[in-house]
Each structure stands twice: as C-alpha cells, then as structure tokens.
Enzyme design. Structure first.
Site, PDB file in Angstrom:
ATOM      1  CE1 TYR A   1       0.215 -53.210 -30.439  1.00 36.13           C
ATOM      2  CE2 TYR A   1      -1.607 -55.217 -30.159  1.00 36.13           C
ATOM      3  CZ  TYR A   1      -0.204 -54.551 -29.848  1.00 36.13           C
ATOM      4  OH  TYR A   1       0.683 -55.228 -28.338  1.00 36.13           O
TER       5      TYR A   1
ATOM      6  NE  ARG B   1     -14.396 -65.829 -13.008  1.00 41.17           N
ATOM      7  CZ  ARG B   1     -15.453 -66.845 -12.855  1.00 41.17           C
ATOM      8  NH1 ARG B   1     -16.405 -66.106 -13.428  1.00 41.17           N
ATOM      9  NH2 ARG B   1     -15.514 -68.113 -12.442  1.00 41.17           N
TER      10      ARG B   1
HETATM   11  C1  LIG Z   1      -0.506 -52.446 -26.528  1.00 43.39           C
HETATM   12  C2  LIG Z   1      -1.333 -52.317 -27.377  1.00 43.39           C
HETATM   13  C3  LIG Z   1      -2.872 -53.103 -27.756  1.00 43.39           C
HETATM   14  C4  LIG Z   1      -2.851 -53.822 -26.783  1.00 43.39           C
HETATM   15  O1  LIG Z   1      -2.647 -54.306 -25.494  1.00 43.39           O
HETATM   16  P1  LIG Z   1      -2.122 -55.273 -24.096  1.00 43.39           P
HETATM   17  O2  LIG Z   1      -2.610 -53.887 -23.050  1.00 43.39           O
HETATM   18  O3  LIG Z   1      -0.630 -54.980 -24.376  1.00 43.39           O
HETATM   19  O4  LIG Z   1      -3.071 -56.166 -24.066  1.00 43.39           O
HETATM   20  C5  LIG Z   1      -3.682 -53.208 -28.338  1.00 43.39           C
HETATM   21  N1  LIG Z   1      -3.728 -51.735 -28.983  1.00 43.39           N
HETATM   22  C6  LIG Z   1      -2.712 -50.977 -29.335  1.00 43.39           C
HETATM   23  C7  LIG Z   1      -2.425 -49.633 -30.555  1.00 43.39           C
HETATM   24  C8  LIG Z   1      -1.379 -51.269 -28.540  1.00 43.39           C
HETATM   25  O5  LIG Z   1      -0.619 -50.190 -28.263  1.00 43.39           O
END
Ligand SMILES: *Cc1c(COP(=O)(O)O)cnc(C)c1O
Length: 388
Positions: A108, A55
């Site tokens: 997002y 970790r």
């Molecule tokens: C996919 C995505 C995330 C989250 O990332 P993960 O790897 O799925 O946790 C955050 N911001 C944007 C713009 C994304 O496309």
C-alpha cells in the site's frame, strides 16, 4: 444550598442503572474520577478495571480491541486512530537507528512512503517480490521486520504467509501482515505463524465508509510494546469512532459472505466480456496466486477485484458515467460497490514510467464489491460496459 455556578457543575448526579443497556454506551470522557489513592493504584496495576485518561484507552476502545483479538485468535489487541497510525506505532516501537526492513514491492503506497520517511531516522527499507523465496531470504539477513499484505493493492497478489513466517523467524525478524483486503473473515494470519496483524478497520471491519480506525493483534508482550508508543504519541482511537467500529463489526461475516460471492460472479462476468483485457481476482484459476490463495484464504476469495480495459481515458469516463449504482470512491470496504482508478488516485504521484512498470495504465480499474443484489450488480456493469 450551593450557589448556581456550583449547582450547574455538580448537581446533576451520574446515576448508573442497575441493569445493562443492550448495546454498549459511548463513554465520551477524557478524564476519570478516583475515590482515593488505593483506587489509583488498583486501576494502574490492572487489579480493578477502569480508565485513567482518554489517551490511555477508553472502555469503547478496549471493547473493540478485545473483539479484534478474539476474532483473530490473538491474545491482545490495540485500536488506533487509523490503519496508518497503527503502522506508525509499530515502526516506532520495533525499529531504530540502523534497523533494516524488508517490504513487499506491492505494498500500500502510504505504508511504503511511511517507511521511506523513516530513512531520515536511519531505518533502511528494501523492497522485494514476496513470490521469490530466494530474494526474500537474502534480503532478510540482518533485518528486524518483514512487511507483507494478505492481498495486495491493486493487483491482488496473495503471498504464501506460512512460508514468509518461517523465513522471518529463521532470520530473527518479526513479520507484520496488513490484512485489510482479506479481513478476518477470509484470513487469520496469526494461525499461519505471523507475529502481528494490522487491519485498517476503516475498511471492511467497520464496513460503512463512515469511520477511520486501525487495529493491531498479536502476542501480548509485542502488542503492549506498540501500545505504549501509541499512547505516548496520541495515536489511539476516540470513544465515538470505537463505538461505531464495534457496531459495524457486528455484520462483518454476513457482509463478507455476500460481497465475496458477488465478487466471484463479477470477476467471471468480466473475464468473459470482450471489452475486458484482463481480470485480477485470486478466485480465478488464471490468477498467478490461485493455488497459494487456497491455503491462505478461507470462505471465498475476498471482495476486491481489479480489471483492465483499453488504456483510454474517455472510455473509462463513459463507463463511470453510465454506471447507475457502482460509484467511483477512492476508498474501499464499504457496503456498496465502488470503483477506483489507481493511475489517477493511489498511484497518481508515480511517474508514467513507474506506473507502466507496475502495469497500472489508464485502463486499470479496482473494484470493492458490496452487498447489493448480485443480479442488479451484473446488470449495472453489463449495461455500462455496453456503452463504452
Ligand atoms: C486503507 C488502507 C490502509 C491505511 O488505513 P487507514 O485507516 O486509511 O489509515 C493500509 N493498508 C491498506 C491495504 C489499506 O487499504
């Protein structure tokens, strides 16, 4: 001679070769051995390179962290189990009871939901239109953190990051930018004055739709604050995923160059197509942030584009069924061209009225453009559009 049980556990010798393999090995280990207490001290203090416990970070994790820092021009990097695990670590490290966050209204969805979860712990979030400097300035009074995206989802808005960095600094707040849609190929937000850059490495940096990873880059003291939370909370990445991410990253530049030139071609094709109501792509002069994007993005306009057809579910179904190569995938950033439909996926849980307010009707599609031959992509899209 030792007994069989003991031989099974100890007889195989870990022999490190004198020369190095051309690619990094996968260090698939949760624990590490120490010769004596002096070595424990040396590794904890950083005098000797080494690992402590899974970790705390593995050599595979550190290799990709170092690469991310270098390609972003930052002095430290952190790799997490996903983009969201990185954001969670950032929020836990920098916010607390009574903190205020200013966030883009286009953020997002999961990022906004995560911030809303923090309301239970006394963290208040206010959403703003980043294109409105007065609104941002007023919201920033007394705030600790400003959260923005280089290119937003799914309308592909591009805020003026240098201006936001100045506004955040003046207010004494940190600015974190989610750079996932642009990738470090098109934008290096630290050069524009941003404090922290987050990447969903899951997307373009890995680029092959087979890994979940997140990255963070910035100044060492700030990244280390986040790292200690990520280590405690188990938000870090594992050796195999880190190794895969490093391998994917090798081709980021050639993939992005092809994908963004393909995206410009498809945006132009869609723009002139009679069935298409509107195209959202920062490279088109009609895009509301086209001028801003010229100073924020480099080497093209990115591989994400959105477009609007008539809001008719059966028409969208005909399009999806008639595409040969372009498939519907509710992610982005892979090597192949994919489509998503925000109204039934990322924005599914909003009410129809909320979706309407964001302009995300049933005819709104988002495309993650891949690295196929441009003529084949154009033919595929043209052919399917003719069938709707
Ligand atoms: C996919 C995505 C995330 C989250 O990332 P993960 O790897 O799925 O946790 C955050 N911001 C944007 C713009 C994304 O496309």
């Amino acid at each position: 001679m030792d007994a069989l049980d003991t031989l099974l556990l100890h007889a195989a010798k870990v022999e490190l070769p004198a020369n190095r393999p051309v690619v990094m090995p996968i260090y698939q280990a949760a624990g590490w051995t120490f010769d004596d207490l002096d070595q424990v001290d040396a590794i904890y203090s950083g005098q000797q390179s080494g690992s402590i416990y899974g970790r705390n970070g593995t050599p595979n994790q550190r290799a990709l962290e170092g690469l991310l820092a270098q390609i972003h021009g930052g002095d430290a990097g952190l790799l997490g189990a996903s983009g969201m695990s990185i954001l969670q670590a950032v929020f836990l490290a920098l916010l607390g009871q009574g903190s205020r966050v200013v966030a883009s209204q286009d953020l997002y969805g999961s990022t906004l939901n995560l911030l809303n979860d923090l309301a239970r712990f006394g963290v208040q979030t206010q959403t703003v239109d980043l294109a409105n400097p007065d609104q941002v300035g007023q919201a920033l009074v007394g705030a600790q953190l400003l959260v923005a995206e280089t290119i937003s989802n799914p309308r592909l808005r591009v805020p003026d990051l240098a201006r936001l960095a100045g506004q955040a600094q003046q207010a004494g707040a940190f600015l974190i930018v989610d750079n996932t849609f642009a990738s470090p190929y098109h934008c290096r937000p630290l050069e524009l004055g941003v404090d922290l850059v987050m990447e969903s490495v899951t997307k373009f940096i890995n680029g092959h739709s087979d890994v979940m990873l997140g990255g963070l880059v910035g100044k060492k003291d700030l990244v280390d604050r986040v790292r200690s939370v990520a280590v405690r909370g188990g938000l870090v990445s594992n050796p195999l995923e880190s190794w895969l991410g490093l391998r994917g990253a090798e081709t980021l530049a050639v993939r992005m160059a092809r994908a963004s030139s393909n995206a410009l071609l498809l945006a132009q094709l869609l723009q002139s197509h009679p069935a298409v109501r509107q195209v959202h792509y920062p490279g088109l002069p009609q895009h509301p942030d086209h001028v801003t994007a010229q100073s924020v993005l480099q080497k093209g306009w990115g591989a994400m584009l959105s477009f609007e057809l008539d809001p008719d579910r059966s028409l969208i179904n005909r399009l999806l069924r008639n595409l040969r190569h372009i498939r519907m995938v509710l992610s982005l950033g892979g090597a192949t061209t994919t489509l998503s439909h925000p109204a039934t996926s990322s924005h599914r849980f909003l009410s129809p009225a909320e979706r309407q307010q964001l302009g995300l009707h049933d005819g709104f599609l988002r495309m993650s453009v891949g690295i196929e031959d441009p003529n084949d992509l154009q033919t595929d899209l043209d052919h399917a559009l003719a069938q709707i």
